[in-house]
Design a protein around this motif. Structure first.
Motif, PDB file in Angstrom:
ATOM      1  N   ARG A   1     -43.333 -21.018   7.653  1.00  0.00           N
ATOM      2  CA  ARG A   1     -43.948 -22.350   7.749  1.00  0.00           C
ATOM      3  C   ARG A   1     -45.278 -22.426   7.006  1.00  0.00           C
ATOM      4  O   ARG A   1     -46.031 -23.392   7.175  1.00  0.00           O
ATOM      5  CB  ARG A   1     -44.154 -22.722   9.216  1.00  0.00           C
ATOM      6  CG  ARG A   1     -42.846 -22.905   9.989  1.00  0.00           C
ATOM      7  CD  ARG A   1     -43.114 -23.495  11.349  1.00  0.00           C
ATOM      8  NE  ARG A   1     -41.895 -23.883  12.046  1.00  0.00           N
ATOM      9  CZ  ARG A   1     -41.857 -24.742  13.047  1.00  0.00           C
ATOM     10  NH1 ARG A   1     -42.969 -25.332  13.468  1.00  0.00           N
ATOM     11  NH2 ARG A   1     -40.716 -25.045  13.643  1.00  0.00           N
TER      12      ARG A   1
ATOM     13  N   MET B   1     -43.428 -25.044  17.702  1.00  0.00           N
ATOM     14  CA  MET B   1     -43.647 -23.687  17.206  1.00  0.00           C
ATOM     15  C   MET B   1     -43.297 -22.649  18.272  1.00  0.00           C
ATOM     16  O   MET B   1     -42.671 -21.623  17.984  1.00  0.00           O
ATOM     17  CB  MET B   1     -45.106 -23.522  16.768  1.00  0.00           C
ATOM     18  CG  MET B   1     -45.456 -22.109  16.320  1.00  0.00           C
ATOM     19  SD  MET B   1     -44.558 -21.588  14.837  1.00  0.00           S
ATOM     20  CE  MET B   1     -45.567 -22.394  13.587  1.00  0.00           C
TER      21      MET B   1
ATOM     22  N   GLU C   1     -39.612 -22.272  18.541  1.00  0.00           N
ATOM     23  CA  GLU C   1     -39.071 -21.580  17.373  1.00  0.00           C
ATOM     24  C   GLU C   1     -39.309 -20.071  17.458  1.00  0.00           C
ATOM     25  O   GLU C   1     -38.406 -19.264  17.201  1.00  0.00           O
ATOM     26  CB  GLU C   1     -39.714 -22.144  16.104  1.00  0.00           C
ATOM     27  CG  GLU C   1     -39.126 -21.609  14.805  1.00  0.00           C
ATOM     28  CD  GLU C   1     -37.758 -22.188  14.485  1.00  0.00           C
ATOM     29  OE1 GLU C   1     -37.128 -21.688  13.534  1.00  0.00           O
ATOM     30  OE2 GLU C   1     -37.305 -23.123  15.189  1.00  0.00           O
TER      31      GLU C   1
ATOM     32  N   LYS D   1     -53.658 -23.285   7.734  1.00  0.00           N
ATOM     33  CA  LYS D   1     -52.661 -22.669   8.612  1.00  0.00           C
ATOM     34  C   LYS D   1     -52.955 -21.175   8.682  1.00  0.00           C
ATOM     35  O   LYS D   1     -52.754 -20.452   7.702  1.00  0.00           O
ATOM     36  CB  LYS D   1     -51.242 -22.888   8.074  1.00  0.00           C
ATOM     37  CG  LYS D   1     -50.770 -24.331   8.104  1.00  0.00           C
ATOM     38  CD  LYS D   1     -49.319 -24.416   7.633  1.00  0.00           C
ATOM     39  CE  LYS D   1     -48.773 -25.838   7.730  1.00  0.00           C
ATOM     40  NZ  LYS D   1     -47.349 -25.906   7.345  1.00  0.00           N
TER      41      LYS D   1
END
Length: 583
Positions: free
Chosen positions: A252, A344, A347, A305
């Motif tokens: 990601r 998230m 996942e 990120k």
């Protein structure tokens, strides 16, 4: 394995007096030692069947020392023969598993003796059997086991005698030879040469009873993994989970960074830190209790990120869920909110489960856990109302009155500790959370996101955009345990400073009360409150330069590994957990 005579060491036989009796030497220690020096005594012990009963006690210190003395003599004998008992290298052609896979179609009784089937392998000897001029050893490497088929006529010089007299269970051997499958179906290396690569001096736990003392298993994990191979499988699965987590977040676009373990102020959580002193700098430092505040600095610096998998240190209690050092992943994403982190979390957990189990319905301590998405999402207020019948949104603002309502509703059956915790709550937000932890949390077996926590217990979370007094925060619970904690991050530097200052004020007020008024017993009881808390002024300065809107999450990797390996205690998934000093 062939069903032949088993060679094992019995601790009862290993006692010096019993050794002398075994060889008919009476009480003459000098005659016994002369026999011992020849290796006869050691060989006879090794060839004696272990008659220990199922109720026998672990090997005593005197037994271990007797075995060690015998094996030290073997080290001397090997060196006297020009053989090094602690080798440098062994060239392996295969692992045990590779041999099992390559020759899985070999028929019973079939032998392959050509040059193309000459193999070399190395590992620890975990079992041995013998009959006359034939011996069978089980060799284990980190992939599995393979049998060594040893014939006297096939081995050169006096190697067969060396194998009988000088090789013990626990030794690490290198062996080479051809491949055969015995009539009973055991794939074997038909040995034509071997070398002792490491001579073991201490005996392994009894073959049938293994290493069962829990404290000793944690204290001597290396022996635990030898005696109980399934323990090593937990740490292999842990490595798989770590790899899958990295793969998931990096797919990601997240960047892994590293932040300081030694910090000037312990922030990012409310926990007692470990403290140390830096001699050159002349200052106190703390082991980090979270990675949060430095990761947020990365967002201020322009990263959008970031994540870190790192060790966290908290100088607090030890339990089946808590260890003073543990591992988390913390993740921060600019221009997102806490809804993003719920996705998230789902996942990460589901991908890790698939990597370990290949499915999303797993068993944990006898309970079927269903990890199929989406997971339940419910507010703390609604969950408390659902379980206890108390609707905090309809109660007055009078804290004492609300405490009375709570105790009337759930007080029956509560122990004195829980009642005291309720009475000690300084605000309605703390009280709501206390009721949740006592009555709701243990019932959250299936994956559940608990949303919208009170602002009083969430000093780093952004205020809820629709509900006053709450924050945009969630915690993920599975099997009644918190697995993750996440916020829409607070970016207002003035609000952040005010909340952290209030948190410090409340903590130091409690600390002062305990110090001033508490008895020695009360001080010990409240020991986790006696540490000082200071502001991380540099973090607040960073916020004043401007941090973008962001969400962040911390997820406990140890607890995730516990879930996916069906481990009851956190110590089962940490290779070398912190323990009390052995008495």
């Amino acid at each position: 394995m062939e069903g032949l005579k088993v060679w094992r060491l019995s601790s009862s036989i290993a006692r010096p007096s019993n050794l002398r009796q075994l060889f008919g030497l009476g009480a003459s220690p000098s005659l016994f030692l002369r026999r011992l020096n020849t290796g006869v005594a050691a060989n006879a012990i090794t060839n004696t069947r272990n008659r220990r009963s199922s109720t026998s006690t672990p090997t005593s210190t005197s037994d271990r020392e007797a075995v060690r003395a015998i094996r030290l003599k073997k080290v001397e004998q090997l060196r006297s023969k020009g053989l090094e008992p602690y080798g440098y290298k062994w060239d392996r052609s295969h692992s045990a598993r590779e041999l099992q896979e390559v020759y899985r179609d070999l028929s019973n009784g079939e032998e392959l003796d050509g040059a193309n089937h000459h193999v070399s392998i190395a590992g620890r000897i975990v079992a041995r059997r013998a009959f006359g001029k034939l011996a069978f050893l089980t060799l284990r490497d980190d992939s599995g086991t393979i049998q060594l088929y040893c014939e006297k006529e096939r081995l050169l010089d006096d190697q067969f005698e060396q194998l009988k007299t000088l090789v013990d269970i626990g030794d690490i051997l290198g062996a080479s030879g051809s491949i055969k499958r015995t009539e009973k179906g055991e794939l074997s290396v038909k040995v034509d040469s071997f070398s002792i690569l490491t001579k073991s001096l201490l005996p392994l736990p009894d073959k049938f009873h293994g290493l069962t003392d829990i404290d000793k298993r944690y204290r001597q994990r290396y022996v635990d993994m030898i005696a109980n191979p399934e323990v090593a499988d937990i740490f292999r699965k842990r490595a798989m989970i770590m790899k899958e987590i990295r793969k998931t977040v990096e797919s990601r676009g997240f960047v892994e960074v590293e932040t300081p373990v030694l910090q000037g102020a312990a922030g990012g959580a409310e926990a007692r830190p470990f403290m140390t002193y830096h001699n050159s700098l002349g200052r106190d430092l703390y082991l980090r209790i979270a990675t949060e505040l430095h990761l947020k600095r990365m967002l201020v610096g322009g990263f959008e990120k970031v994540y870190e998998i790192g060790r966290i240190f908290r100088n607090e209690g030890i339990s089946t869920r808590h260890n003073p050092e543990f591992t988390t992943i913390e993740i921060y994403e600019a221009y997102s909110d806490y809804q993003t982190m719920m996705d998230m979390a789902e996942e990460i957990v589901t991908q890790s489960a698939l990597a370990v189990h290949g499915k999303l319905t797993i068993d944990y301590q006898g309970t079927a856990i269903k990890l199929q998405r989406p997971w339940r999402r419910e507010t703390m207020h609604n969950l408390v109302k659902e379980v206890t019948g108390i609707d905090f949104t309809e109660l007055e603002d009078d804290l004492k009155v609300v405490k009375d309502v709570v105790l009337k509703a759930i007080g029956v059956g509560l122990d004195s500790k829980d009642k005291s915790s309720i009475e000690a709550c300084p605000s309605l937000g703390h009280l709501l959370n206390e009721v949740f932890e006592i009555s709701v949390e243990p019932k959250l077996l299936q994956p559940t996101f608990v949303l919208d926590y009170p602002i009083e217990i969430s000093p780093l979370a952004k205020p809820h955009r629709r509900h006053s007094g709450l924050t945009e925060r969630f915690e993920l619970f599975i099997c009644g345990r918190e697995l993750a904690n996440a916020f829409s991050e607070l970016t207002d530097p003035l609000d952040q400073r005010a909340r952290l200052e209030e948190q410090v004020r409340q903590h130091n007020k409690k600390r002062a009360e305990v110090i001033a008024d508490g008895t020695e017993e009360e001080k010990n009881k409240n020991d986790d409150s006696l540490y000082e808390v200071t502001l991380d002024d540099d973090f607040l300065t960073a916020l004043e330069y401007g941090m973008p809107p962001a969400s962040g999450m911390g997820l406990g990797i140890d607890r995730l590994v516990m879930l996916l390996t069906d481990s009851a205690s956190i110590r089962d998934v940490i290779a070398f957990p912190v323990l009390k000093i052995s008495q």
